[in-house]
Design a protein around this motif. Structure first.
Motif, PDB file in Angstrom:
ATOM      1  N   GLY A 212       0.886 -11.254  -1.388  1.00 38.55           N
ATOM      2  CA  GLY A 212       0.555 -11.938  -0.149  1.00 38.55           C
ATOM      3  C   GLY A 212       1.676 -11.996   0.864  1.00 38.55           C
ATOM      4  O   GLY A 212       1.588 -12.718   1.854  1.00 38.55           O
ATOM      5  N   SER A 213       2.739 -11.219   0.650  1.00 40.14           N
ATOM      6  CA  SER A 213       3.909 -11.314   1.513  1.00 40.14           C
ATOM      7  C   SER A 213       4.097 -10.039   2.323  1.00 40.14           C
ATOM      8  O   SER A 213       3.706  -8.958   1.912  1.00 40.14           O
ATOM      9  CB  SER A 213       5.171 -11.560   0.664  1.00 40.14           C
ATOM     10  N   SER A 214       4.698 -10.212   3.513  1.00 35.59           N
ATOM     11  CA  SER A 214       5.091  -9.062   4.314  1.00 35.59           C
ATOM     12  C   SER A 214       6.608  -8.987   4.472  1.00 35.59           C
ATOM     13  O   SER A 214       7.120  -8.222   5.278  1.00 35.59           O
ATOM     14  CB  SER A 214       4.436  -9.131   5.705  1.00 35.59           C
ATOM     15  N   HIS A 246       0.076  -0.376   1.647  1.00 37.73           N
ATOM     16  CA  HIS A 246      -0.806  -0.389   0.473  1.00 37.73           C
ATOM     17  C   HIS A 246      -0.786  -1.783  -0.157  1.00 37.73           C
ATOM     18  O   HIS A 246       0.202  -2.524  -0.031  1.00 37.73           O
ATOM     19  CB  HIS A 246      -0.347   0.635  -0.564  1.00 37.73           C
ATOM     20  N   THR A 247      -1.839  -2.122  -0.864  1.00 43.83           N
ATOM     21  CA  THR A 247      -1.917  -3.406  -1.566  1.00 43.83           C
ATOM     22  C   THR A 247      -2.421  -3.178  -2.988  1.00 43.83           C
ATOM     23  O   THR A 247      -2.861  -2.078  -3.342  1.00 43.83           O
ATOM     24  CB  THR A 247      -2.884  -4.376  -0.857  1.00 43.83           C
ATOM     25  N   ASP A 248      -2.416  -4.247  -3.809  1.00 41.14           N
ATOM     26  CA  ASP A 248      -3.134  -4.190  -5.084  1.00 41.14           C
ATOM     27  C   ASP A 248      -4.599  -4.517  -4.797  1.00 41.14           C
ATOM     28  O   ASP A 248      -5.010  -4.626  -3.643  1.00 41.14           O
ATOM     29  CB  ASP A 248      -2.503  -5.133  -6.104  1.00 41.14           C
ATOM     30  N   ALA A 254     -11.367  -5.883   2.919  1.00 41.40           N
ATOM     31  CA  ALA A 254     -11.048  -5.857   4.352  1.00 41.40           C
ATOM     32  C   ALA A 254      -9.728  -6.589   4.631  1.00 41.40           C
ATOM     33  O   ALA A 254      -8.910  -6.142   5.448  1.00 41.40           O
ATOM     34  CB  ALA A 254     -12.177  -6.473   5.161  1.00 41.40           C
ATOM     35  N   LYS A 255      -9.524  -7.697   3.938  1.00 40.89           N
ATOM     36  CA  LYS A 255      -8.270  -8.441   4.127  1.00 40.89           C
ATOM     37  C   LYS A 255      -7.081  -7.637   3.615  1.00 40.89           C
ATOM     38  O   LYS A 255      -5.987  -7.714   4.169  1.00 40.89           O
ATOM     39  CB  LYS A 255      -8.349  -9.787   3.417  1.00 40.89           C
ATOM     40  N   ASN A 256      -7.310  -6.867   2.555  1.00 43.61           N
ATOM     41  CA  ASN A 256      -6.227  -6.027   2.046  1.00 43.61           C
ATOM     42  C   ASN A 256      -5.868  -4.909   3.026  1.00 43.61           C
ATOM     43  O   ASN A 256      -4.693  -4.534   3.139  1.00 43.61           O
ATOM     44  CB  ASN A 256      -6.610  -5.427   0.692  1.00 43.61           C
ATOM     45  N   ILE A 257      -6.871  -4.386   3.735  1.00 45.49           N
ATOM     46  CA  ILE A 257      -6.576  -3.381   4.763  1.00 45.49           C
ATOM     47  C   ILE A 257      -5.671  -3.985   5.836  1.00 45.49           C
ATOM     48  O   ILE A 257      -4.680  -3.372   6.254  1.00 45.49           O
ATOM     49  CB  ILE A 257      -7.877  -2.850   5.397  1.00 45.49           C
ATOM     50  N   SER A 285      -2.930   1.825   7.299  1.00 48.95           N
ATOM     51  CA  SER A 285      -3.107   1.084   6.045  1.00 48.95           C
ATOM     52  C   SER A 285      -4.153   1.749   5.176  1.00 48.95           C
ATOM     53  O   SER A 285      -5.190   2.202   5.665  1.00 48.95           O
ATOM     54  CB  SER A 285      -3.522  -0.356   6.342  1.00 48.95           C
ATOM     55  N   GLN A 286      -3.883   1.772   3.891  1.00 55.67           N
ATOM     56  CA  GLN A 286      -4.853   2.236   2.900  1.00 55.67           C
ATOM     57  C   GLN A 286      -5.378   1.071   2.066  1.00 55.67           C
ATOM     58  O   GLN A 286      -6.207   1.277   1.185  1.00 55.67           O
ATOM     59  CB  GLN A 286      -4.199   3.279   1.989  1.00 55.67           C
ATOM     60  N   GLY A 287      -4.881  -0.131   2.315  1.00 56.85           N
ATOM     61  CA  GLY A 287      -5.310  -1.272   1.517  1.00 56.85           C
ATOM     62  C   GLY A 287      -5.098  -1.009   0.036  1.00 56.85           C
ATOM     63  O   GLY A 287      -4.030  -0.595  -0.397  1.00 56.85           O
ATOM     64  N   SER A 288      -6.155  -1.218  -0.735  1.00 62.79           N
ATOM     65  CA  SER A 288      -6.073  -1.019  -2.194  1.00 62.79           C
ATOM     66  C   SER A 288      -6.629   0.333  -2.636  1.00 62.79           C
ATOM     67  O   SER A 288      -6.809   0.577  -3.825  1.00 62.79           O
ATOM     68  CB  SER A 288      -6.831  -2.137  -2.906  1.00 62.79           C
ATOM     69  N   LYS A 289      -6.889   1.241  -1.682  1.00 62.90           N
ATOM     70  CA  LYS A 289      -7.584   2.489  -1.989  1.00 62.90           C
ATOM     71  C   LYS A 289      -6.746   3.498  -2.781  1.00 62.90           C
ATOM     72  O   LYS A 289      -7.311   4.349  -3.480  1.00 62.90           O
ATOM     73  CB  LYS A 289      -8.069   3.142  -0.692  1.00 62.90           C
ATOM     74  N   LYS A 290      -5.431   3.439  -2.680  1.00 63.36           N
ATOM     75  CA  LYS A 290      -4.598   4.479  -3.306  1.00 63.36           C
ATOM     76  C   LYS A 290      -3.518   3.857  -4.188  1.00 63.36           C
ATOM     77  O   LYS A 290      -2.320   3.909  -3.868  1.00 63.36           O
ATOM     78  CB  LYS A 290      -3.973   5.375  -2.232  1.00 63.36           C
ATOM     79  N   PRO A 291      -3.916   3.287  -5.322  1.00 67.27           N
ATOM     80  CA  PRO A 291      -2.911   2.720  -6.235  1.00 67.27           C
ATOM     81  C   PRO A 291      -2.083   3.826  -6.877  1.00 67.27           C
ATOM     82  O   PRO A 291      -2.560   4.946  -7.073  1.00 67.27           O
ATOM     83  CB  PRO A 291      -3.755   1.978  -7.263  1.00 67.27           C
TER      84      PRO A 291
END
Length: 312
Positions: A212-214, A246-248, A254-257, A285-291
């Protein structure tokens, strides 16, 4: 001896003895009634070190070019931001340098940033010397000097002394080089840049964030990669840095993007602060799409919360 003579001798002895007694009982102690001389207090002189002051000095013995002024690019301690405004005399000297480099494509300028080991490095680069050189380079580029003719280097110098305000006066040195601009030399330089490009692409710079951090955490190894990226961009026409967030898989997609984009923009701001032009940075942003690791473990999710910095 007559009685009268004896009497006279007695009087004389009595006088002599009286004088001796008076000396020992009075005069010898008179010193203690004398006015005492005031004791002069010892004044300790504090030797304040003379601040180091390096002017804007550079010359080209092969080309008959010379600049040597006492004006500086100044920096606060542990800072890589040029203190502004700089002097008009310094700007006039930069215009003179620009005219010389523009008419001599076989010349390059080394900017050697100086720093002390006691200073704290908060830049994106391996040390504060490189960061200061990059700041000066950026200033010269803003005055229409080609970054292709500017090289950033560093030098540790623990003898630097700031002024009373903690400001280092001109912590940089400069050196003009004459380079080979033949076709063969240009081909070799292009091949070296391609190798640097491939190295960056094969092992992108990944920056990691807490859940949750930037906020940013940068290691020494990551700073070296950042310098490689900055160097490539400097020497390559139309180069572009790609910053991808990227995110987990925790939380809403949408929020992860948006979170990934926030992280990418944090890195973009950091690069701009470190004198990389905004026009050469693209965020997405890829959000969680590319772990790059499993989201089933805390360790895997931590690896997926990243920003990838690479090249177009």
């Amino acid at each position: 001896m007559t009685k009268k003579t004896t009497y006279i001798i007695g009087i004389l002895l009595t006088g002599i003895i009286g004088c001796i007694l008076q000396y020992y009982t009075c005069c010898k102690n008179c010193d203690k009634y004398k006015k005492e001389e005031p004791v002069k207090s010892a004044i300790t002189k504090v030797n304040t070190p003379t601040p180091t002051s390096l002017g804007f000095a550079l010359s080209d013995p092969k080309g008959g070019f010379d600049i040597n002024i006492n004006d500086h690019f100044n920096f606060k301690g542990s800072s890589f931001e040029i203190l502004k405004p700089v002097s008009s005399k310094l700007d006039l000297s930069i215009d003179k340098l620009k005219a010389y480099l523009n008419t001599h494509p076989d010349k390059t300028l080394d900017i050697i940033g100086l720093y002390k080991s006691s200073e704290k490095n908060t830049s994106a680069f391996p040390n504060l010397g490189i960061a200061r050189a990059e700041a000066i380079k950026h200033y010269l580029v803003d005055h229409d000097i080609s970054s292709k003719q500017l090289n950033c280097k560093d030098q540790l110098n623990d003898s630097l002394i700031p002024n009373s305000d903690g400001i280092y006066l001109g912590p940089a040195k400069y050196h003009i080089n004459t380079i080979d601009i033949s076709d063969d030399a240009k081909a070799k330089a292009a091949a070296d840049l391609q190798k640097l490009h491939d190295k960056i692409q094969e092992n992108p710079l990944n920056l990691y964030f807490a859940t949750g951090s930037s906020s940013l955490r940068l290691t020494p190894e990551q700073r070296v990669k950042m310098f490689d990226i900055a160097t490539y961009v400097d020497k390559t026409d139309d180069a572009e840095i790609k910053v991808i967030g990227h995110t987990d898989n925790t939380g809403d997609f949408a929020k992860n993007i948006q979170l990934g984009l926030d992280r990418a923009n944090t890195i973009k701001g950091y690069l701009i602060k470190n004198n990389i032009p905004a026009s050469q940075i693209a965020t997405s942003s890829q959000g969680s799409k590319k772990p790059i690791a499993s989201n089933q473990t805390p360790e895997g999710r931590a690896k997926n919360r990243r920003v990838e910095v690479t090249l177009k």
